[in-house]
Design a protein around this motif. Structure first.
Motif, PDB file in Angstrom:
ATOM      1  N   THR A   1       0.862  -1.274   0.081  1.00  0.00           N
ATOM      2  CA  THR A   1       0.055  -0.099  -0.023  1.00  0.00           C
ATOM      3  C   THR A   1       0.847   1.147   0.066  1.00  0.00           C
ATOM      4  OG1 THR A   1      -1.831  -1.300   1.306  1.00  0.00           O
ATOM      5  CG2 THR A   1      -1.698   1.341   1.210  1.00  0.00           C
ATOM      6  N   GLU A   2       1.873   1.355   0.899  1.00  0.00           N
ATOM      7  CA  GLU A   2       2.678   2.500   0.888  1.00  0.00           C
ATOM      8  C   GLU A   2       3.600   2.575  -0.338  1.00  0.00           C
ATOM      9  OE1 GLU A   2       4.309   5.918   2.725  1.00  0.00           O
ATOM     10  OE2 GLU A   2       2.574   4.683   3.242  1.00  0.00           O
TER      11      GLU A   2
ATOM     12  N   GLU B   1       2.515   1.872  -3.507  1.00  0.00           N
ATOM     13  CA  GLU B   1       1.779   2.560  -4.540  1.00  0.00           C
ATOM     14  C   GLU B   1       1.524   4.047  -4.225  1.00  0.00           C
ATOM     15  OE1 GLU B   1       0.697   1.259  -7.312  1.00  0.00           O
ATOM     16  OE2 GLU B   1       2.307  -0.334  -6.783  1.00  0.00           O
ATOM     17  N   LYS B   2       1.321   4.356  -2.536  1.00  0.00           N
ATOM     18  CA  LYS B   2       1.256   5.791  -2.604  1.00  0.00           C
ATOM     19  C   LYS B   2       2.486   6.563  -2.885  1.00  0.00           C
ATOM     20  CE  LYS B   2       0.004   6.885   1.678  1.00  0.00           C
ATOM     21  NZ  LYS B   2      -0.122   6.963   3.024  1.00  0.00           N
ATOM     22  N   ILE B   3       3.649   6.069  -2.865  1.00  0.00           N
ATOM     23  CA  ILE B   3       4.811   6.607  -3.250  1.00  0.00           C
ATOM     24  C   ILE B   3       4.755   6.846  -4.629  1.00  0.00           C
ATOM     25  CG2 ILE B   3       7.390   6.416  -3.224  1.00  0.00           C
ATOM     26  CD1 ILE B   3       7.279   5.383  -0.397  1.00  0.00           C
TER      27      ILE B   3
ATOM     28  N   THR C   1       2.404   6.756  -6.832  1.00  0.00           N
ATOM     29  CA  THR C   1       1.201   7.841  -7.330  1.00  0.00           C
ATOM     30  C   THR C   1       1.717   9.070  -6.963  1.00  0.00           C
ATOM     31  OG1 THR C   1      -0.427   5.959  -6.839  1.00  0.00           O
ATOM     32  CG2 THR C   1      -1.104   8.253  -6.910  1.00  0.00           C
ATOM     33  N   TYR C   2       2.434   9.367  -6.042  1.00  0.00           N
ATOM     34  CA  TYR C   2       2.886  10.632  -5.546  1.00  0.00           C
ATOM     35  C   TYR C   2       3.794  11.164  -6.721  1.00  0.00           C
ATOM     36  CZ  TYR C   2       5.813  14.243  -3.598  1.00  0.00           C
ATOM     37  OH  TYR C   2       6.683  15.340  -3.667  1.00  0.00           O
TER      38      TYR C   2
END
Length: 330
Positions: A112-113, A115-117, A119-120
């Motif tokens: 999850t983390e 994908e957040k990174i 995406t950012y």
């Protein structure tokens, strides 16, 4: 990319301040024709964005990797756009992922983390004017994890055939896929060397073909062993990267091909099979017009092809065992 640790001889300098103050070349430790260049960061006081491309002479390089930190800056996107405008490939690599994910204990939390990174980074590059970027999440301390293997494969696929082949063979053996890709490339070289051997064998000079074959085989075996990461220097670098004992890695290698390779060694290999008889017949036929040339070409091709093919398969099997042991993977 070169299989070196920070404290290895020839490693690039690292630091928390502006470390790279000029274009610095770093040759591959065993393939000097492969060279990576470390360029100063863009947008600093010493290297303002307005003059950066001109000063760095971007035309000389094959492709570019822009290293992204925790914060994506406008300079990153603008630099990527200028590189694309020059017709060069550019890749964005988000570094230090191991540090960022250390506090996430479960695979689900890490995914999850990540994908957040990702995406950012993609959103910021888009916002700053670089459309549809591909961002690779990497860690120099964990070279067979995250997107590092995919990044190296992408580099290779976007190079022309000759540079792709050289680049593939320069890669450290961090995954089984890399070993298998090297096998495919070296299969082509087996055909090329066997063809060369056959061409020399067609020349009706007694003993010349056999002597040439020995030289081809000695040189090829030493090169194949190095490409497969089974020479002493490559095994030591792999041990340094993985924290494994080089003695333990060497113990996994079960082939005499890691010993001294010379004329006598190759002749012993040939004596253990039927090729020595074929070579004797070839020498006897060298004085027979046409027939001697045809037989010589065929026997030299067959001998070189069979022996190098067997050598390659044996080296690949051992390289695969070393990778599995070094990275504790199947």
């Amino acid at each position: 990319m070169r299989g070196l640790q920070d404290d290895d001889e020839g490693a690039a300098e690292v630091g928390n301040t502006e470390t790279t103050m000029e274009q610095a070349p770093y040759s591959h430790p065993s393939l000097p024709n492969v060279c990576f260049w470390d360029l100063p960061g863009i947008g600093t006081f010493n290297f303002p964005a307005a003059t950066y491309l001109r000063e760095m002479n971007f035309e000389r390089y094959d492709f570019f990797i822009i290293i992204l930190g925790c914060r994506v800056k406008e300079h990153d996107a603008k630099l990527g756009e200028e590189i694309k405008r020059l017709g060069k490939n550019v890749y964005f690599a988000r570094s230090k992922m191991d540090d960022d994910l250390r506090r996430f204990q479960t695979d689900g939390g890490k995914s999850t983390e990540m994908e957040k990174i990702r995406t950012y980074c993609v959103d910021k590059l888009n916002q700053f004017g670089f459309p549809s970027p591909t961002v690779f999440l990497t860690s120099s301390r964990r070279v067979n994890e995250f997107d590092f293997p995919t990044l190296k494969e992408t580099f290779a696929n976007n190079l022309d055939d000759i540079k792709k082949d050289v680049f593939l063979l320069s890669l450290p053996n961090t995954t089984l896929e890399i070993v298998e890709n090297k096998r495919k490339e070296l299969k082509t070289r087996v055909w090329m060397l066997a063809t060369l051997s056959g061409a020399v064998g067609a020349v009706p000079i007694p003993g010349q073909s056999f002597a040439c074959d020995i030289g081809i085989l000695v040189s090829a075996i030493i090169q194949f062993r190095q490409y497969m990461g089974l020479d002493d220097a490559s095994l030591q670098r792999l041990a340094n990267v993985t924290g494994k004992s080089v003695r333990d890695l060497k113990a996994i290698v079960k082939t005499p091909l890691v010993g001294e390779i010379n004329k006598e060694f190759v002749i012993r290999m040939l004596l253990s099979c039927a090729f020595v008889t074929i070579s004797a017949i070839e020498i006897g036929l060298d004085l027979v017009p046409v027939v001697g040339s045809i037989f010589g070409a065929g026997s030299s091709f067959g001998m070189t092809y069979k022996l190098l093919n067997d050598v390659l398969n044996e080296l690949v099997e051992n390289a695969q065992r070393v990778v599995k042991a070094a990275f504790e993977t199947d």
